[in-house]
Design an enzyme around this catalytic site. Structure first.
Site, PDB file in Angstrom:
ATOM      1  N   SER A  87       0.829  -1.194   0.000  1.00  0.00           N
ATOM      2  CA  SER A  87       0.000   0.000   0.000  1.00  0.00           C
ATOM      3  C   SER A  87       0.876   1.261   0.000  1.00  0.00           C
ATOM      4  O   SER A  87       1.710   1.433  -0.880  1.00  0.00           O
ATOM      5  CB  SER A  87      -0.958  -0.039   1.189  1.00  0.00           C
ATOM      6  OG  SER A  87      -2.007   0.876   1.027  1.00  0.00           O
ATOM      7  N   ASP A 139      -5.386  -3.651  -2.317  1.00  0.00           N
ATOM      8  CA  ASP A 139      -4.379  -3.306  -1.305  1.00  0.00           C
ATOM      9  C   ASP A 139      -3.655  -4.534  -0.739  1.00  0.00           C
ATOM     10  O   ASP A 139      -4.276  -5.463  -0.219  1.00  0.00           O
ATOM     11  CB  ASP A 139      -5.093  -2.572  -0.171  1.00  0.00           C
ATOM     12  CG  ASP A 139      -4.142  -1.851   0.766  1.00  0.00           C
ATOM     13  OD1 ASP A 139      -3.190  -2.494   1.247  1.00  0.00           O
ATOM     14  OD2 ASP A 139      -4.364  -0.662   1.013  1.00  0.00           O
TER      15      ASP A 139
END
Length: 308
Positions: A47, A161
């Site tokens: 991320s 993510d």
């Protein structure tokens, strides 16, 4: 000159964790590590850790830090390209375009530092390591927080993510023969920072804003969507979006503890998970400084332990 028994002048693998705007602390951490003489030879990130790590691996972290440090809250919202289809609220094209303007169309295998972005193939339910191909496709897939950013279709996979399955991706760095493995965890134990930040918001802290009605409406919508309360009142029940974010943070915290127990890195730098809200990129200077100070303190503790 450094002592041969000190932590300085060693090669290291760097693991940068997920955490939204808290990931700006990674910039300060890298600054502290290099200031102490470490040579970063391998980076893995999930991320926001993938974004900061990728910019550093491409040699453009200073440019990114300078740019993000100048962002006011209104500037952050101008980078948001809203959509109400495709599995998320934000397309993410504007931020990726801005990063490409700094670096160009870089390929991971051409970077001077070994780099891996971790994402999740949401259709197959498995962790994906992106260590070849387009740098910014890898970053875009890794930052796709479910429900917030739209998933990213890349190489036949639908990516979201990386922090969902691996918030602190130590394993990708194990192929590198470095002296140390350092993890920067931005989902660390809570501190007093939340109450301080809440007090500032309650007190009407002034900041540069855009007077346009549209920008103000977007800002209010995003704050209402993400913030637990929007005030210092702790008794209020969180809304749906806030509850989803809190659930994701809790899940990542548990997974992080498990991964650190299994892989046992040389050093873990803990940045409090309450240091800021997920979208508060306008607090870049504060977060970069926090990452720097936390890393310096962790390095000092490591040095003291080695001297005992």
């Amino acid at each position: 000159m450094t002592d041969d028994n000190s932590t300085e002048s060693r090669t290291m693998s760097l693991v940068l964790g997920s955490g939204g705007a808290r990931g700006l602390a990674h910039i300060g951490a890298i600054k502290a590590l290099e200031e102490r003489g470490f040579r970063i030879e391998s980076i893995a990130g999930s991320s926001m850790g993938a974004l900061v790590g990728g910019m550093h691996a491409a040699g453009r972290l200073d440019d990114y830090a300078e740019w993000v440090s100048k962002l006011a809250q209104s500037d952050v919202f101008k980078l948001v390209d809203w959509t109400f289809s495709g599995g998320g609220l934000i397309r993410g094209d504007r931020i990726i375009k801005r990063l490409k303007d700094m670096v160009g169309d870089a390929r991971i295998e051409d970077l001077p530092i070994d780099f891996t972005a971790v994402a999740v193939d949401i259709e197959q339910g498995r962790e994906i390591w992106l260590s070849r191909g387009s740098l910014f496709d890898a970053i875009r897939g890794s930052i796709a927080i479910p429900g917030l950013f739209t998933p990213h279709r890349y190489q036949g996979r639908l990516l979201v993510d990386g922090g969902i399955l691996n918030p602190v991706p130590v394993a990708p760095t194990m192929r590198s023969l470095c002296d140390l493995t350092v993890v920067v965890n931005v989902n660390g134990p809570i501190s007093a920072s939340r109450s301080r930040a809440a007090a500032k918001r309650a007190g009407g802290e002034s900041e540069e804003t855009d007077d346009s009605t549209l920008t103000e409406r977007v800002r209010r919508f995003f704050n209402d969507l993400i913030e637990r309360d929007g005030s210092a009142v702790e008794e209020s029940e969180p809304g749906l979006a806030a509850m989803l974010m809190k659930s994701l943070e809790t899940m990542q915290e548990v997974i992080t503890r498990q991964h650190l127990a299994v892989f046992r890195p040389s050093l873990v730098v803990e940045v409090p998970k309450d240091a800021c809200m997920i979208h508060e990129f306008h607090r870049a200077d504060e977060l970069i400084d926090l990452g720097y100070r936390r890393t310096i303190n962790a390095l000092d503790r490591l040095r003291d332990q080695s001297d005992e």
